[in-house]
Design an enzyme around this catalytic site. Structure first.
Site, PDB file in Angstrom:
ATOM      1  N   PRO A  43       5.004 -24.374  14.576  1.00 44.83           N
ATOM      2  CA  PRO A  43       5.254 -25.115  15.810  1.00 44.83           C
ATOM      3  C   PRO A  43       5.578 -26.576  15.554  1.00 44.83           C
ATOM      4  O   PRO A  43       4.918 -27.237  14.754  1.00 44.83           O
ATOM      5  CB  PRO A  43       3.928 -24.982  16.570  1.00 44.83           C
ATOM      6  CG  PRO A  43       2.906 -24.815  15.492  1.00 44.83           C
ATOM      7  CD  PRO A  43       3.573 -24.055  14.388  1.00 44.83           C
ATOM      8  N   MET A  44       6.616 -27.066  16.228  1.00 45.61           N
ATOM      9  CA  MET A  44       6.968 -28.479  16.188  1.00 45.61           C
ATOM     10  C   MET A  44       7.042 -29.004  17.619  1.00 45.61           C
ATOM     11  O   MET A  44       7.742 -28.420  18.444  1.00 45.61           O
ATOM     12  CB  MET A  44       8.316 -28.693  15.490  1.00 45.61           C
ATOM     13  CG  MET A  44       8.283 -28.515  13.996  1.00 45.61           C
ATOM     14  SD  MET A  44       9.895 -28.832  13.236  1.00 45.61           S
ATOM     15  CE  MET A  44      10.697 -27.256  13.546  1.00 45.61           C
ATOM     16  N   VAL A  45       6.325 -30.065  17.891  1.00 45.31           N
ATOM     17  CA  VAL A  45       6.335 -30.653  19.225  1.00 45.31           C
ATOM     18  C   VAL A  45       7.786 -30.941  19.639  1.00 45.31           C
ATOM     19  O   VAL A  45       8.536 -31.571  18.898  1.00 45.31           O
ATOM     20  CB  VAL A  45       5.515 -31.950  19.255  1.00 45.31           C
ATOM     21  CG1 VAL A  45       5.607 -32.619  20.635  1.00 45.31           C
ATOM     22  CG2 VAL A  45       4.058 -31.659  18.923  1.00 45.31           C
ATOM     23  N   CYS A 126      -3.886 -30.270  15.143  1.00 47.73           N
ATOM     24  CA  CYS A 126      -3.205 -31.483  15.582  1.00 47.73           C
ATOM     25  C   CYS A 126      -4.118 -32.697  15.375  1.00 47.73           C
ATOM     26  O   CYS A 126      -5.229 -32.736  15.928  1.00 47.73           O
ATOM     27  CB  CYS A 126      -2.791 -31.376  17.046  1.00 47.73           C
ATOM     28  SG  CYS A 126      -1.952 -32.852  17.663  1.00 47.73           S
ATOM     29  N   LYS A 167      -4.785 -21.964  13.802  1.00 46.66           N
ATOM     30  CA  LYS A 167      -4.169 -22.834  12.791  1.00 46.66           C
ATOM     31  C   LYS A 167      -5.087 -24.030  12.587  1.00 46.66           C
ATOM     32  O   LYS A 167      -5.259 -24.848  13.491  1.00 46.66           O
ATOM     33  CB  LYS A 167      -2.776 -23.284  13.228  1.00 46.66           C
ATOM     34  CG  LYS A 167      -2.022 -24.120  12.199  1.00 46.66           C
ATOM     35  CD  LYS A 167      -0.609 -24.410  12.699  1.00 46.66           C
ATOM     36  CE  LYS A 167       0.209 -25.150  11.656  1.00 46.66           C
ATOM     37  NZ  LYS A 167      -0.286 -26.532  11.424  1.00 46.66           N
ATOM     38  N   HIS A 195      -3.680 -25.425   7.030  1.00 44.24           N
ATOM     39  CA  HIS A 195      -2.871 -26.569   6.603  1.00 44.24           C
ATOM     40  C   HIS A 195      -3.626 -27.292   5.499  1.00 44.24           C
ATOM     41  O   HIS A 195      -4.809 -27.612   5.665  1.00 44.24           O
ATOM     42  CB  HIS A 195      -2.627 -27.515   7.784  1.00 44.24           C
ATOM     43  CG  HIS A 195      -1.701 -28.644   7.478  1.00 44.24           C
ATOM     44  ND1 HIS A 195      -0.378 -28.642   7.875  1.00 44.24           N
ATOM     45  CD2 HIS A 195      -1.881 -29.791   6.804  1.00 44.24           C
ATOM     46  CE1 HIS A 195       0.201 -29.758   7.468  1.00 44.24           C
ATOM     47  NE2 HIS A 195      -0.698 -30.473   6.813  1.00 44.24           N
ATOM     48  N   ASN A 229       0.036 -23.538   4.975  1.00 42.31           N
ATOM     49  CA  ASN A 229       0.948 -24.453   5.653  1.00 42.31           C
ATOM     50  C   ASN A 229       0.928 -25.806   4.960  1.00 42.31           C
ATOM     51  O   ASN A 229      -0.122 -26.280   4.554  1.00 42.31           O
ATOM     52  CB  ASN A 229       0.521 -24.589   7.123  1.00 42.31           C
ATOM     53  CG  ASN A 229       1.334 -25.614   7.896  1.00 42.31           C
ATOM     54  OD1 ASN A 229       0.792 -26.364   8.691  1.00 42.31           O
ATOM     55  ND2 ASN A 229       2.625 -25.658   7.668  1.00 42.31           N
ATOM     56  N   ASP A 231       4.195 -28.688   3.199  1.00 46.49           N
ATOM     57  CA  ASP A 231       5.122 -28.994   2.098  1.00 46.49           C
ATOM     58  C   ASP A 231       5.961 -27.803   1.628  1.00 46.49           C
ATOM     59  O   ASP A 231       6.259 -27.682   0.434  1.00 46.49           O
ATOM     60  CB  ASP A 231       4.365 -29.569   0.899  1.00 46.49           C
ATOM     61  CG  ASP A 231       3.776 -30.937   1.189  1.00 46.49           C
ATOM     62  OD1 ASP A 231       4.095 -31.505   2.247  1.00 46.49           O
ATOM     63  OD2 ASP A 231       2.983 -31.432   0.360  1.00 46.49           O
ATOM     64  N   VAL A 253       7.563 -25.973   8.364  1.00 47.30           N
ATOM     65  CA  VAL A 253       7.714 -26.708   9.620  1.00 47.30           C
ATOM     66  C   VAL A 253       8.803 -27.755   9.466  1.00 47.30           C
ATOM     67  O   VAL A 253       9.958 -27.534   9.810  1.00 47.30           O
ATOM     68  CB  VAL A 253       6.375 -27.339  10.074  1.00 47.30           C
ATOM     69  CG1 VAL A 253       6.542 -27.995  11.443  1.00 47.30           C
ATOM     70  CG2 VAL A 253       5.278 -26.271  10.155  1.00 47.30           C
TER      71      VAL A 253
END
EC number: 1.3.1.-
Length: 349
Positions: A43-45, A126, A167, A195, A229, A231, A253
């Site tokens: 997911p990317m804002v 986040c 996540k 992540h 998640n 790099d 991402v």
């Protein structure tokens, strides 16, 4: 979602999961069926909207996420629902990511989106301060009782009819991450994405894949699938990260924003991505102009477009003018024309 959800709207039942759209099945079998781990577009804002998701699906991306959607706004505001989420039958497997801090909002949110997706992901990574202050995002990895209660509530209601993911980021003390993952497994989560950075680690600092390996090794043989998640900027990175961590799949991402075809082995973004993105953006509509412009800028910058043309691109003010500019400077094929979306290099006129 094409119909507003209100008091008179009858919410359909969740989608039926099968081999083609069950994300858990895909994660568990990709190594056997495709000779590689599962590949996931995270997911990317703002950026993980429908047109971009569809482009990624053309290039060896198995599962795609929406941007994070705030549950409290989505369940209370019809305008937020229309603005935040759109999809279609070809948009699968799809995971809708949610920012949420209580069971009630989560259950309402899941009920609304379940007919239109294949899974829901709870954002526990986040690091934005405003979200953390509200108990959303990274705050949840320090509130395991709440997080596990949310997971349990969804899985008790939907069982195998809907997949649920969390996540997370790693803790400063990795044993806390191990404990959290074990609790999430007991709560019924279908898979966990980790992540490789803490809440305070900047994105300029390399992701800690040894930390993910530490967690995976201590979960034992009965844990749910784990996704790494951080790099991943190439297909080689996907393989390398898997070998280091022992995970079942890798989520990319930021790299996909510049090169949606990177997991197909393209070192730089091929022109075909540009043509596909134009096609989907115009076909589906509803994409804010600034977002359309920035997607194209990121791809063309990755392709090393002439700097003078990049500067000019960012001065254009509307979609019609931008499309005319593309036709003036490049051979931009439309859907249905011979050679559409197969060109690799920039076809300057």
């Amino acid at each position: 979602m094409t119909q507003p959800i209100g008091e008179e709207f009858q919410i359909p039942k969740p989608k039926v999961l099968g081999p083609r759209n069950d994300p858990l099945d895909i994660i568990q079998t990709r190594l056997r069926t495709h000779g590689r781990p599962a590949s996931i577009a995270g997911p990317m804002v703002r950026y993980s909207k429908l047109p971009f998701r569809q482009v990624c699906r053309h290039y060896d991306v198995d599962i795609v996420y929406t941007p994070m959607i705030l549950a409290r706004e989505f369940v209370r505001n019809s305008h937020a629902r229309m603005a935040d989420f759109s999809t279609n039958k070809g948009d699968a497997p799809l995971i809708v990511q949610v920012g949420v801090n209580n069971v009630s909002d989560l259950l309402k949110f899941v009920e609304m989106v379940a007919p239109y997706c294949d899974g829901v992901g709870i954002n526990c990574g986040c690091p934005i301060r405003e979200q953390i202050r509200e108990g959303i995002g990274c705050a949840l990895i320090y509130n395991p009782d709440l997080l596990c209660s949310m997971v349990s509530a969804v899985k008790q209601k939907y069982g195998e009819k809907l997949r649920l993911e969390t996540k997370i980021r790693i803790h400063e003390n990795l044993d806390e991450t191990v404990t959290l993952c074990k609790r999430l497994c007991d709560a019924g989560v279908d898979w966990i994405t980790i992540h490789g950075r803490t809440r305070t680690t900047r994105s300029s600092v390399p992701a800690n894949f040894e930390a993910i390996k530490y967690v995976v090794d201590r979960l034992g043989d009965k844990h749910v699938p784990i996704i790494a998640n951080g790099d991943c900027f190439s297909r080689q990175d996907l393989q390398r990260i898997t070998e280091i961590t022992g995970v079942d799949g890798v989520m990319a991402v930021r790299g996909l924003l510049n090169n949606p075809a990177m997991l197909s082995g393209y070192d730089t973004c091929p022109w075909g991505c540009v043509e596909l993105f134009w096609h989907y953006a115009l076909e589906y509509g509803g994409l804010p102009y600034q977002l359309l412009q920035h997607h194209l800028f990121c791809m063309l910058e990755n392709m090393q477009l002439k700097k003078s043309l990049l500067k000019k691109l960012m001065t254009i003010q509307c979609t019609a003018e931008l499309l005319d500019w593309f036709d003036e400077n490049f051979i931009l094929k439309r859907h249905g024309e011979p050679g559409f979306a197969v060109q690799k290099d920039i076809p300057y006129k």
